[in-house]
Design an enzyme around this catalytic site. Structure first.
Site, PDB file in Angstrom:
ATOM      1  N   ASP A 192     -37.246  44.314  62.602  1.00 46.12           N
ATOM      2  CA  ASP A 192     -37.000  45.591  63.288  1.00 46.12           C
ATOM      3  C   ASP A 192     -35.573  46.114  63.148  1.00 46.12           C
ATOM      4  OD1 ASP A 192     -39.605  45.314  64.088  1.00 46.12           O
ATOM      5  OD2 ASP A 192     -39.130  44.709  66.149  1.00 46.12           O
ATOM      6  N   THR A 199     -37.249  39.163  64.928  1.00 45.04           N
ATOM      7  CA  THR A 199     -37.091  40.553  65.369  1.00 45.04           C
ATOM      8  C   THR A 199     -35.921  41.213  64.654  1.00 45.04           C
ATOM      9  OG1 THR A 199     -38.029  40.041  67.542  1.00 45.04           O
ATOM     10  CG2 THR A 199     -36.730  42.048  67.376  1.00 45.04           C
ATOM     11  N   GLU A 250     -36.710  40.748  74.926  1.00 39.31           N
ATOM     12  CA  GLU A 250     -37.352  41.798  74.132  1.00 39.31           C
ATOM     13  C   GLU A 250     -37.810  41.227  72.793  1.00 39.31           C
ATOM     14  OE1 GLU A 250     -36.288  45.886  74.039  1.00 39.31           O
ATOM     15  OE2 GLU A 250     -34.569  45.560  75.369  1.00 39.31           O
ATOM     16  N   GLY A 303     -40.360  38.805  70.072  1.00 36.88           N
ATOM     17  CA  GLY A 303     -41.732  38.810  69.580  1.00 36.88           C
ATOM     18  C   GLY A 303     -42.587  37.783  70.294  1.00 36.88           C
ATOM     19  N   HIS A 353     -14.690  43.009  97.831  1.00 35.63           N
ATOM     20  CA  HIS A 353     -16.082  43.173  98.230  1.00 35.63           C
ATOM     21  C   HIS A 353     -16.283  44.514  98.923  1.00 35.63           C
ATOM     22  CE1 HIS A 353     -16.944  38.550  98.155  1.00 35.63           C
ATOM     23  NE2 HIS A 353     -16.514  39.034  96.999  1.00 35.63           N
ATOM     24  N   SER A 402     -43.662  49.219  63.845  1.00 36.38           N
ATOM     25  CA  SER A 402     -43.784  49.299  65.302  1.00 36.38           C
ATOM     26  C   SER A 402     -43.100  50.510  65.921  1.00 36.38           C
ATOM     27  CB  SER A 402     -43.189  48.036  65.936  1.00 36.38           C
ATOM     28  OG  SER A 402     -41.812  47.916  65.607  1.00 36.38           O
ATOM     29  N   GLU A 423     -17.262  45.396 101.865  1.00 37.16           N
ATOM     30  CA  GLU A 423     -16.730  45.554 103.226  1.00 37.16           C
ATOM     31  C   GLU A 423     -15.258  45.960 103.215  1.00 37.16           C
ATOM     32  OE1 GLU A 423     -19.474  41.850 103.404  1.00 37.16           O
ATOM     33  OE2 GLU A 423     -18.383  43.023 101.893  1.00 37.16           O
TER      34      GLU A 423
END
Length: 361
Positions: A205, A201, A293, A295, A55, A173, A57
Site C-alpha cells: 500500500d 502493508t 492498521e 493486514g 496539571h 484497496s 487544576e
C-alpha cells in the site's frame, strides 16, 4: 431551578470537554480538565496540555485567583497527591481555599488511588466522587488500561466491503470506504500515540499514515518487520512529516537497517518480534494508545495475543467477491462458532454511505 445534581453533571461535562483539548498529547498521563465555579459562574478553567507540564487544576486555580476561595472545583480525575514531574495538585487546591471538590473518577494509578481525595477531606474540603463517572472512565480508557495492564490500549481499525473484503484479489484497496469514513480515520490517527502496520502493508500500500491535516498532530508510525524486507522509497521514511520506528529481529548492521537509519528512521532490534513485544516496547516509551492498521495476518496475531481492546470497523456497501480477496483478520485457529471473539458495548453509526461499528473485545 437547576438542582445541585444537575449542576454538578453540567460542570463535569465542561471539565471533560476541556480535558479533550489535550487528546493525543498527554501520554503517559491522562486527559484532565478542571473548572472553578463560584456563585454559579465559571471563574477559572484549565486542562493538562502534555506530560511534564502543569496539571489542569493548576491552570484553573491560577485563572480563578482569589475567586477560588469558597468555590467549587470540578475535575474529571482525582487530583494527585504525590510528587512526580509536578507538585501534588491536592495541596494547591487546599492552599487556594476551595470549599468543595467534585471528582469524576478515582485515579487508578497506585500512587494516587484515593489518596488525593483523602487528603482533601482531611483538610476539611467537601468531596463528591463519581459524577459522570462512566463518561470520565471512557474518556481516559487508554490511561486506565495502561495503568492496570502495563501496556498501551490497542484499537484495530479496518474498512471492508459488505462481503468482508479489504482489497480485490490483486491487492488493490483504494478506496474501500468513502471520504467521510477516511476523514474519521485521519482524526482517529491524530488522537492515538502510534499507528502500527506490518511490512506487507508497506510493500503493498505504501501508506503515509498521517492525519492528513484533519487532526492537529500526526502519530508515531511503527512498522513491524522481522527480516527488514522493506522498500527504501516508502512514504513512511519521510520523517520530516512524522516520526517512524521500525521494529525488527534483524541485527543493527543489517544493510536495510543502516539505510533506514541514514534516513532518520529509528530501527529497534528486539529478540523476538511479536505484537506483545512490540506494545511492550511502546509502553516503555510512554505511549498509551496504539492504532493497528495492519493486514489480516498481523491483525490475527494482535487480537490473539491480547494487544487489541477495541474494534473500529467501516463497512462499505460494495461487493468484490473472490476467494483470494483478503479479509480483515487472518486465521486465528478457531474451529467452533462458540469460540468467536464477541464485542461488548457496541455502537452502529452511519458515516456517509458506510456503516461504522465500534465495540470492545
Amino acid at each position: 431551578m437547576e438542582s445541585l445534581q444537575e449542576s454538578d453533571r453540567r460542570w463535569m461535562q465542561r471539565a471533560m470537554a476541556l480535558a479533550c483539548q489535550g487528546i493525543g498529547y498527554t501520554a503517559p498521563n491522562p486527559m484532565v480538565g478542571a473548572v472553578v465555579v463560584h456563585s454559579g459562574d465559571a471563574v477559572g478553567e484549565g486542562f493538562h496540555p502534555k506530560a511534564g507540564e502543569p496539571h489542569a487544576e493548576v491552570f484553573a486555580l491560577a485563572e480563578a485567583g482569589d475567586r477560588a476561595r469558597g468555590a467549587t472545583l470540578y475535575v474529571n480525575l482525582e487530583p494527585c497527591n504525590h510528587h512526580g514531574r509536578t507538585p501534588p495538585c491536592s495541596e494547591a487546591v487546599i492552599r487556594a481555599g476551595i470549599r468543595r471538590v467534585v471528582v469524576g473518577m478515582v485515579d487508578p494509578d497506585p500512587r494516587v488511588a484515593g489518596g488525593g481525595i483523602d487528603r482533601l477531606r482531611e483538610a476539611g474540603i467537601d468531596v463528591t466522587v463519581g459524577v459522570e463517572q462512566a463518561a470520565c472512565e471512557k474518556l481516559n480508557e487508554a490511561f486506565v488500561h495502561r495503568i492496570r495492564h502495563g501496556r498501551p490500549f490497542g484499537i484495530f481499525k479496518y474498512a471492508m466491503t459488505l462481503d468482508g473484503k479489504i482489497a480485490t484479489p490483486t491487492g488493490h484497496s483504494a478506496w474501500v470506504s468513502g471520504p467521510k469514513s477516511r476523514s474519521q480515520v485521519h482524526q482517529l490517527r491524530s488522537e492515538c500515540d502510534a499507528v502500527i502496520i506490518g511490512g506487507n502493508t508497506v510493500r503493498q500500500d505504501n501508506p503515509l499514515l498521517t492525519s492528513h491535516g484533519v487532526g492537529s498532530r500526526n502519530p508515531l508510525r511503527v512498522v513491524m518487520s522481522r527480516g527488514l524486507a522493506l522498500p527504501l522509497d516508502a512514504q513512511l521514511w519521510q520523517t520530516s512529516v512524522a516520526p517512524t520506528i521500525v521494529l525488527t529481529e534483524a541485527p543493527p548492521d543489517n544493510p536495510t537497517a543502516r539505510a533506514l537509519t541514514d534516513l532518520k528512521v529509528a530501527v529497534v532490534s528486539l529478540p523476538k518480534l511479536t505484537p506483545r513485544s512490540a506494545v511492550a516496547y511502546l509502553y516503555q516509551q510512554g505511549l498509551s494508545t496504539v492504532l493497528w492498521e495492519c493486514g489480516g495476518t498481523l491483525a490475527a496475531s494482535a487480537i490473539a495475543e491480547g494487544t487489541v481492546q477495541k474494534i473500529v470497523a467501516f463497512i462499505a456497501p460494495k461487493l468484490i467477491g473472490g476467494t483470494a480477496a483478503p479479509t480483515p483478520i487472518g486465521d486465528m485457529g478457531l474451529t467452533h462458532m462458540g469460540k468467536a471473539f464477541k464485542l461488548d458495548s457496541k455502537t452502529w453509526t452511519q458515516v456517509g454511505d458506510d456503516l461504522k461499528i465500534e465495540g470492545y473485545l
